[in-house]
Structure formats: C-alpha cells, structure tokens
Design an enzyme around this catalytic site. Structure first.
Site, PDB file in Angstrom:
ATOM      1  N   THR A  41     -19.216  49.316  15.105  1.00  0.00           N
ATOM      2  CA  THR A  41     -20.288  49.512  16.093  1.00  0.00           C
ATOM      3  C   THR A  41     -19.715  49.683  17.492  1.00  0.00           C
ATOM      4  O   THR A  41     -20.258  50.444  18.305  1.00  0.00           O
ATOM      5  CB  THR A  41     -21.271  48.335  16.055  1.00  0.00           C
ATOM      6  OG1 THR A  41     -21.878  48.275  14.757  1.00  0.00           O
ATOM      7  CG2 THR A  41     -22.366  48.483  17.104  1.00  0.00           C
ATOM      8  N   HIS A  44     -18.812  53.221  17.786  1.00  0.00           N
ATOM      9  CA  HIS A  44     -20.004  54.067  17.853  1.00  0.00           C
ATOM     10  C   HIS A  44     -20.646  54.004  19.234  1.00  0.00           C
ATOM     11  O   HIS A  44     -21.120  55.010  19.769  1.00  0.00           O
ATOM     12  CB  HIS A  44     -21.006  53.643  16.780  1.00  0.00           C
ATOM     13  CG  HIS A  44     -20.521  53.863  15.394  1.00  0.00           C
ATOM     14  ND1 HIS A  44     -20.925  53.097  14.321  1.00  0.00           N
ATOM     15  CD2 HIS A  44     -19.621  54.756  14.893  1.00  0.00           C
ATOM     16  CE1 HIS A  44     -20.312  53.511  13.228  1.00  0.00           C
ATOM     17  NE2 HIS A  44     -19.525  54.513  13.552  1.00  0.00           N
TER      18      HIS A  44
END
Length: 340
Positions: A41, A44
C-alpha cells in the site's frame, strides 16, 4: 526527530529529514518507533494510484515501539510497554463504528500511516490509547512489525473461511506469496487446511517452497477443484481464471484488489459461487495473530531490514521484486545485523 516524509504525489522517494517532535493530546501516547513494516500500500500511495493523504505526510502503517510519554488521561502503566496499533479511527457515529468496526466507517476512516494520521516511518509517533495493542513478550519488535497489517489481514481472511465450515475441507488456493498470502497460508495450515500457492515472483515462490507448500507459477496447470481462493495478488488478468478454478459453492476472497476491465459472471452464477472482500483486520485479528506467532503456531516470512535513513533503498527493492519476505525499517539499536 528524523522522519521519512512524503512531499508530493506521485513520488519515487521519501524525504528523510528532521521534523518537530510530536506532542500527545490527553488521550494519546508517544511511541518511540523500533520497527515499521513496509507494505505494498505504501508503494501504491506513492505511485498516486491509491489513498491521497494531505501533504506533507509520514507513511508507515505497521509500527512497533515503546511508549515513552502519555497524555493526561492515559495511565502511566503504558510507559515502557512495547505496543503496536489498530490502524483505523472512524467517525464513531455510523452503524459500523457503533458496532465496533471502525475499519468500515461509512464516512471514511482515518488510517494511521495512510490517511489523516501520521505513521511509523519516523523515530517517534503519536497513537491514541484506544488504538494500542500490547505486543506479547515472546515477540521482538521485528517479528511484531511483520504482523501489524499483513498478519491481521491474513487472519481476517482465514477467519472468513473458517466461518464457512464447508470451505475448511479445502483445498484452498492462495494467489500471491507475499507477506499476507504466506501468513494466510500459515494460519490455514494450522487449521489443517490443504493450501496450494500460486506465485510468479521467483524469490517469493522459493520462500513458499521452503515453507513446504506446493507452489505453481501459473493457474493453467491447476484443475477446478478448489473450495476457496484467497487472492492476494490483485492482478486483473488472474481474477477470471481464479473464479474458474472454484468448485460449486466455492468462495473467492478478494484480499488484494484491482480494477478488472472485463468480468464475466457466468461462472459465478453457474457454480453458485460467493465473492467476498477483506479490508485489513480487526483488533481481535491483530491480537490473535500476535498470539499465534508468539506461541510458534505460525511461521513468519523472512525479514529484510533497513535503517530508516535507507528507507528509499527498501522501497526500491520492493519495486524490483527482490524481497522474498517482509521489508522492515528500523530505528536505534535494531541494526543491519537483524537482516536475513
């Protein structure tokens, strides 16, 4: 104090520099961060394809450390304790929050190290007392950091399968042998579920093989016999083939998620499949996965460790796909000697 700062979106690197010391409000504590896991994450977010925190921002949502100061309404008993944290703080008023599940806040939860609440890529950080989870004495900071989000998410996924007793007869297909996939496999193995893993990344496939799992580098060699699929890979091209491998009344569990450009629901209808999502884990998931690791019921991924000053090297290693297990940044006395 030193912290790794996200200054812009998208970004390839974090700016490691000095910032002001945090001051706890009455219901908060100051944690001296010992270790903080790095999650996909984080990559991302930095790529601009996920959450968009207000900048500048301190990432890092898998922190472990010692409580060094407490707010006026927090017990001194926390001082010196090694803690980690539940990540989500909701509005406290919507139905999920009132049911004790702030992860699913209908108004959008703030997430430590992700959105609205600074994280653990720093020497010190603030946590609310309500977030604190004490780490078992049997776990060191590095081991605990490997479990904060990855372990809680994996435990949540396994718990969903366990709530459907017929799925526990297996076999279960785990797609993706990153930290979440490997930990999910370990939790399911501990419940006597047969697990087969699909992983195309060579270091991660070798890691899963060392753990004793049957590993395939593709879906094409598998036959449609699985009771469940735990998809941790988030590859749009694999979702349809994964569904086709489920037997009637099977369950597809989306742990990683992606945008699928074309999606044929025929196989879902014809085999009466179920599709379910998982978002991180609850406090109970985190507490239980820490216990399972402390009791050596589950094994942990290989830990690869970088000092905070080298966080950008760690991020690049993850992008390059050369990290077999869990990447962790550390402060203080946890040095490169811990790297495996």
């Amino acid at each position: 104090m030193r912290a790794a700062i996200l200054e812009e979106l998208p970004a390839r690197v974090l700016d490691v520099r000095d910032i002001d010391e945090p001051t706890p409000e009455s219901d908060c504590v100051v944690v001296e961060v010992e270790a903080c896991g790095i999650c996909g994450t984080d990559l991302h977010i930095m790529s601009g394809g996920s959450y968009a925190p207000t900048l500048p921002f301190v990432l890092g949502h898998e922190p472990v450390g010692r409580v060094v100061a407490v707010g006026s309404n927090v017990s001194d008993a926390y001082l010196g304790k090694r803690v980690t944290a539940t990540l989500f703080i909701g509005c406290g008023e919507c139905h999920p929050c009132l049911q004790g599940d702030e992860r699913l806040c209908e108004r959008g939860a703030r997430v430590t190290g992700v959105l609205g609440l600074p994280g653990g890529f720093a020497e010190r950080m603030i946590l609310r007392e309500s977030q604190l989870v004490v780490v078992p004495d049997e776990l060191d900071a590095l081991s605990a950091a490997a479990l904060v989000d990855a372990g809680a998410t994996a435990h949540n996924a396994a718990r969903v399968l366990q709530s459907h007793g017929e799925l526990m007869d297996g076999p279960c297909l785990v797609v993706g042998a990153g930290p979440v996939g490997l930990l999910a496999a370990e939790i399911l193995r501990s419940a006597d579920v047969e697990v087969i893993i699909v992983e195309r990344n060579i270091p991660r496939a070798l890691e899963a093989g060392r753990f004793g799992y049957q590993v395939s580098d593709s879906l094409t060699s598998l036959r449609p016999s699985f009771a469940s699929v735990v998809d941790c890979a988030a590859d749009p091209g694999m979702v349809g083939p994964e569904l086709s491998l489920l037997r009637p009344h099977g369950l597809y569990l989306a742990v990683g998620y992606c945008t699928v450009p074309e999606f044929d629901l025929a196989v879902v209808a014809r085999r009466e499949l179920s599709i379910r999502g998982v978002r991180s884990g609850t406090r109970e998931d985190l507490v239980d996965v820490l216990r399972l690791a402390a009791e050596r019921v589950i094994r942990l991924p290989t830990l690869s460790v970088w000092p905070l000053i080298d966080v950008n090297d760690a991020l690049q290693a993850l992008r390059d796909g050369v990290v077999a297990g869990k990447a962790i940044v550390v402060n203080g006395g946890l040095s490169d000697e811990s790297r495996t």
